[in-house]
Design a protein around this motif. Structure first.
Motif, PDB file in Angstrom:
ATOM      1  N   ARG A  71       0.846  -1.183   0.000  1.00 55.85           N
ATOM      2  CA  ARG A  71       0.000   0.000   0.000  1.00 55.85           C
ATOM      3  C   ARG A  71       0.892   1.248   0.000  1.00 55.85           C
ATOM      4  O   ARG A  71       1.806   1.370   0.822  1.00 55.85           O
ATOM      5  CB  ARG A  71      -0.939   0.051   1.216  1.00 55.85           C
ATOM      6  CG  ARG A  71      -1.977  -1.051   1.208  1.00 55.85           C
ATOM      7  CD  ARG A  71      -3.033  -0.776   0.133  1.00 55.85           C
ATOM      8  NE  ARG A  71      -4.118  -1.732   0.206  1.00 55.85           N
ATOM      9  CZ  ARG A  71      -4.139  -2.894  -0.440  1.00 55.85           C
ATOM     10  NH1 ARG A  71      -3.107  -3.251  -1.201  1.00 55.85           N
ATOM     11  NH2 ARG A  71      -5.167  -3.709  -0.339  1.00 55.85           N
ATOM     12  N   VAL A  84       0.912   5.185   0.629  1.00 59.47           N
ATOM     13  CA  VAL A  84       0.135   6.236   1.319  1.00 59.47           C
ATOM     14  C   VAL A  84       0.823   7.573   1.068  1.00 59.47           C
ATOM     15  O   VAL A  84       2.035   7.714   1.306  1.00 59.47           O
ATOM     16  CB  VAL A  84       0.026   5.957   2.820  1.00 59.47           C
ATOM     17  CG1 VAL A  84      -0.799   7.054   3.509  1.00 59.47           C
ATOM     18  CG2 VAL A  84      -0.571   4.580   3.067  1.00 59.47           C
ATOM     19  N   ASP A 131      -1.995  11.955   3.706  1.00 57.70           N
ATOM     20  CA  ASP A 131      -3.085  11.014   3.971  1.00 57.70           C
ATOM     21  C   ASP A 131      -2.714  10.046   5.083  1.00 57.70           C
ATOM     22  O   ASP A 131      -1.545   9.870   5.438  1.00 57.70           O
ATOM     23  CB  ASP A 131      -3.423  10.205   2.710  1.00 57.70           C
ATOM     24  CG  ASP A 131      -4.104  11.052   1.655  1.00 57.70           C
ATOM     25  OD1 ASP A 131      -4.662  12.098   2.029  1.00 57.70           O
ATOM     26  OD2 ASP A 131      -4.055  10.665   0.466  1.00 57.70           O
ATOM     27  N   LYS A 132      -3.783   9.422   5.596  1.00 58.49           N
ATOM     28  CA  LYS A 132      -3.663   8.237   6.447  1.00 58.49           C
ATOM     29  C   LYS A 132      -4.730   7.246   6.007  1.00 58.49           C
ATOM     30  O   LYS A 132      -5.800   7.669   5.547  1.00 58.49           O
ATOM     31  CB  LYS A 132      -3.835   8.575   7.925  1.00 58.49           C
ATOM     32  CG  LYS A 132      -2.620   9.238   8.552  1.00 58.49           C
ATOM     33  CD  LYS A 132      -2.799   9.399  10.058  1.00 58.49           C
ATOM     34  CE  LYS A 132      -1.564  10.032  10.688  1.00 58.49           C
ATOM     35  NZ  LYS A 132      -1.699  10.154  12.154  1.00 58.49           N
ATOM     36  N   GLN A 133      -4.422   5.952   6.175  1.00 59.95           N
ATOM     37  CA  GLN A 133      -5.377   4.923   5.754  1.00 59.95           C
ATOM     38  C   GLN A 133      -5.693   3.996   6.925  1.00 59.95           C
ATOM     39  O   GLN A 133      -4.780   3.565   7.665  1.00 59.95           O
ATOM     40  CB  GLN A 133      -4.814   4.102   4.593  1.00 59.95           C
ATOM     41  CG  GLN A 133      -4.645   4.887   3.305  1.00 59.95           C
ATOM     42  CD  GLN A 133      -4.152   4.029   2.151  1.00 59.95           C
ATOM     43  OE1 GLN A 133      -3.908   2.816   2.313  1.00 59.95           O
ATOM     44  NE2 GLN A 133      -4.011   4.629   0.961  1.00 59.95           N
ATOM     45  N   LEU A 141      -6.831   0.398   8.198  1.00 62.35           N
ATOM     46  CA  LEU A 141      -6.671  -0.964   7.685  1.00 62.35           C
ATOM     47  C   LEU A 141      -7.601  -1.925   8.425  1.00 62.35           C
ATOM     48  O   LEU A 141      -7.668  -1.889   9.658  1.00 62.35           O
ATOM     49  CB  LEU A 141      -5.229  -1.440   7.878  1.00 62.35           C
ATOM     50  CG  LEU A 141      -4.932  -2.904   7.525  1.00 62.35           C
ATOM     51  CD1 LEU A 141      -5.167  -3.166   6.036  1.00 62.35           C
ATOM     52  CD2 LEU A 141      -3.510  -3.270   7.925  1.00 62.35           C
ATOM     53  N   LEU A 152      -3.814   2.178  11.538  1.00 61.12           N
ATOM     54  CA  LEU A 152      -3.676   3.215  10.513  1.00 61.12           C
ATOM     55  C   LEU A 152      -2.353   3.023   9.788  1.00 61.12           C
ATOM     56  O   LEU A 152      -1.315   2.776  10.412  1.00 61.12           O
ATOM     57  CB  LEU A 152      -3.726   4.617  11.132  1.00 61.12           C
ATOM     58  CG  LEU A 152      -5.037   5.010  11.837  1.00 61.12           C
ATOM     59  CD1 LEU A 152      -4.892   6.366  12.520  1.00 61.12           C
ATOM     60  CD2 LEU A 152      -6.184   5.033  10.846  1.00 61.12           C
ATOM     61  N   THR A 190      -8.487  -0.933   2.911  1.00 62.78           N
ATOM     62  CA  THR A 190      -8.006   0.345   3.475  1.00 62.78           C
ATOM     63  C   THR A 190      -8.972   1.462   3.116  1.00 62.78           C
ATOM     64  O   THR A 190      -9.612   1.435   2.064  1.00 62.78           O
ATOM     65  CB  THR A 190      -6.612   0.684   2.942  1.00 62.78           C
ATOM     66  OG1 THR A 190      -6.642   0.740   1.509  1.00 62.78           O
ATOM     67  CG2 THR A 190      -5.598  -0.360   3.400  1.00 62.78           C
ATOM     68  N   TYR A 191      -9.050   2.461   4.008  1.00 59.60           N
ATOM     69  CA  TYR A 191      -9.914   3.639   3.826  1.00 59.60           C
ATOM     70  C   TYR A 191      -9.038   4.886   4.023  1.00 59.60           C
ATOM     71  O   TYR A 191      -8.398   5.050   5.074  1.00 59.60           O
ATOM     72  CB  TYR A 191     -11.062   3.619   4.831  1.00 59.60           C
ATOM     73  CG  TYR A 191     -11.899   2.372   4.730  1.00 59.60           C
ATOM     74  CD1 TYR A 191     -13.034   2.324   3.929  1.00 59.60           C
ATOM     75  CD2 TYR A 191     -11.545   1.222   5.448  1.00 59.60           C
ATOM     76  CE1 TYR A 191     -13.805   1.186   3.840  1.00 59.60           C
ATOM     77  CE2 TYR A 191     -12.315   0.078   5.362  1.00 59.60           C
ATOM     78  CZ  TYR A 191     -13.438   0.063   4.549  1.00 59.60           C
ATOM     79  OH  TYR A 191     -14.190  -1.098   4.456  1.00 59.60           O
ATOM     80  N   THR A 192      -9.035   5.741   3.022  1.00 57.64           N
ATOM     81  CA  THR A 192      -8.125   6.899   3.015  1.00 57.64           C
ATOM     82  C   THR A 192      -8.808   8.111   3.666  1.00 57.64           C
ATOM     83  O   THR A 192      -9.982   8.415   3.391  1.00 57.64           O
ATOM     84  CB  THR A 192      -7.712   7.252   1.578  1.00 57.64           C
ATOM     85  OG1 THR A 192      -7.094   6.096   0.978  1.00 57.64           O
ATOM     86  CG2 THR A 192      -6.737   8.408   1.566  1.00 57.64           C
ATOM     87  N   ASP A 211      -7.956  12.271   4.301  1.00 63.17           N
ATOM     88  CA  ASP A 211      -7.107  13.434   4.018  1.00 63.17           C
ATOM     89  C   ASP A 211      -6.916  14.215   5.326  1.00 63.17           C
ATOM     90  O   ASP A 211      -7.893  14.675   5.941  1.00 63.17           O
ATOM     91  CB  ASP A 211      -7.771  14.325   2.959  1.00 63.17           C
ATOM     92  CG  ASP A 211      -6.822  15.367   2.397  1.00 63.17           C
ATOM     93  OD1 ASP A 211      -5.838  15.700   3.071  1.00 63.17           O
ATOM     94  OD2 ASP A 211      -7.096  15.861   1.284  1.00 63.17           O
TER      95      ASP A 211
END
Length: 364
Positions: free
Chosen positions: A34, A36, A40-42, A44, A53, A68-70, A72
């Motif tokens: 992944r 990133v 950003d942070k994602q 998991l 994260l 994963t979910y992003t 901003d």
């Protein structure tokens, strides 16, 4: 005898299997890695379970079972759609705003709210309507900062639980209805006309006051000038009267003295040895002679004060020209003596005609 067909089939099969394995390996690696971005942070999840994260950079996750979910992490701008509201004094208005927000905790933003942007937008709309409905129309138009502060305060508490911080709220427009705008324009026009009338009246009043003050000062200055002029005129009249009196007195005495001197001269030319002089003439001649000599006369041991003339009187009666006058008298006397000597010589020489002629001329 050896058959090559099964060998070719098995070779093709191995090639296909190898290709599938290669593709599977590439897909697996792709699922494990992944990337990133720095801002950003994602979040998991593995088999639907939250695992943490992912920080900016390259991250490895379990393949095929991870999602994963992003989020901003920068400040984001969100428009609040135009809202219709009724103010406390029952005036319909429409307003819109813009909200500046930032994700402070990506875990809460992922676990505590489904869609934080939609949630914040809906909350801002209801808060905007509530704040405007709690204010009067004039306040909604004039107190933008107060509206912004109240909306932000209302959004702070619920958004903190979502890991979101509302940095600022700005109301862009608050527009009354068309009827209210027309009424406000009429009110504004009337207020401006009223202020103009008041200012004009104040200006006229001030002008009148200043004019009256100017007239007052002018009258005072004019009165002072007239007073000063009258004083100076009176002083001039007094001085002129005194000078005329002195001049008349001096010229009268001088005329009498001159007349008396002429009389004395005429008497001196006569043959008589006895003369009768008026007392006034002798008094004036005495005074005149006293001023000519500049001496005082003592009587019985007491000194008499001389009669003094001031400079103006001396100039008017010609006291300073006495010596010149006496010189003219002496010159006339010398001429008479010479004439007598000539007559005597003529008698001695026996020329009476000339003498008679002279006497005839005198008689004439």
């Amino acid at each position: 005898m050896y058959d090559p067909v099964p060998l070719q089939v098995s070779t093709l099969g191995f090639a296909i299997v190898g290709l599938l394995v290669l593709v599977l390996a590439i897909v697996t690696i792709w699922q494990m890695v992944r990337f990133v971005d720095a801002y950003d942070k994602q979040a998991l999840t593995v088999f639907g379970e939250y695992r943490g994260l992912l920080e900016p950079g390259i991250n490895f996750v379990p393949p095929f079972v991870s999602r994963t979910y992003t989020f901003d992490m920068r400040t984001q701008t969100m428009d609040v759609p135009r809202q219709e509201a009724i103010t406390r004094d029952n005036s319909p208005v429409t307003a819109d705003a813009v909200v500046y927000l930032r994700v402070m905790d990506a875990k809460k933003a992922f676990l505590e709210v489904e869609d934080y942007k939609t949630a914040v937008s809906n909350l801002a709309q209801t808060t905007l309507r509530a704040v405007i409905g709690d204010m009067e129309l004039d306040d909604t138009l004039n107190k933008r900062q107060e509206i912004n502060a109240r909306i932000r305060k209302e959004l702070d508490e619920p958004t903190d639980e979502w890991g979101i911080r509302v940095e600022s709220v700005e109301v862009r427009e608050v527009n009354p209805s068309q009827e209210v705008q027309q009424a406000m324009e009429q009110q504004t026009g009337a207020e401006r006309r009223r202020r103009a009338t008041i200012l004009e009246a104040q200006g006229e009043r001030r002008s009148a006051v200043e004019k009256a003050e100017g007239d007052k000062q002018s009258n005072i200055i004019r009165a002072q000038g007239e007073k000063q002029s009258q004083i100076l005129e009176a002083q001039g009249d007094a001085i002129s009267t005194v000078l005329r009196a002195k001049s008349a007195e001096s010229m009268g005495e001088r005329a009498i003295i001159d007349k008396g001197m002429d009389t004395l001269e005429a008497i001196g030319r006569g043959e008589s040895t006895t003369f009768v002089l008026p007392q006034e003439l002798t008094s004036l001649v005495g005074r005149y002679g006293k001023h000519l000599t500049g001496s005082d006369v003592a009587t019985n041991g007491h000194r008499l004060d001389s009669l003094g003339f001031d400079a103006e009187t001396r100039e008017l009666i010609g006291l300073d020209d006495i010596k010149e006058i006496l010189g003219e008298i002496d010159k006339a006397a010398e001429m008479d003596v010479e004439e007598l000597e000539q007559q005597a010589k003529a008698v001695k020489d026996g020329t009476p005609n000339s003498v008679g002629a002279d006497h005839a001329g005198d008689g004439a």
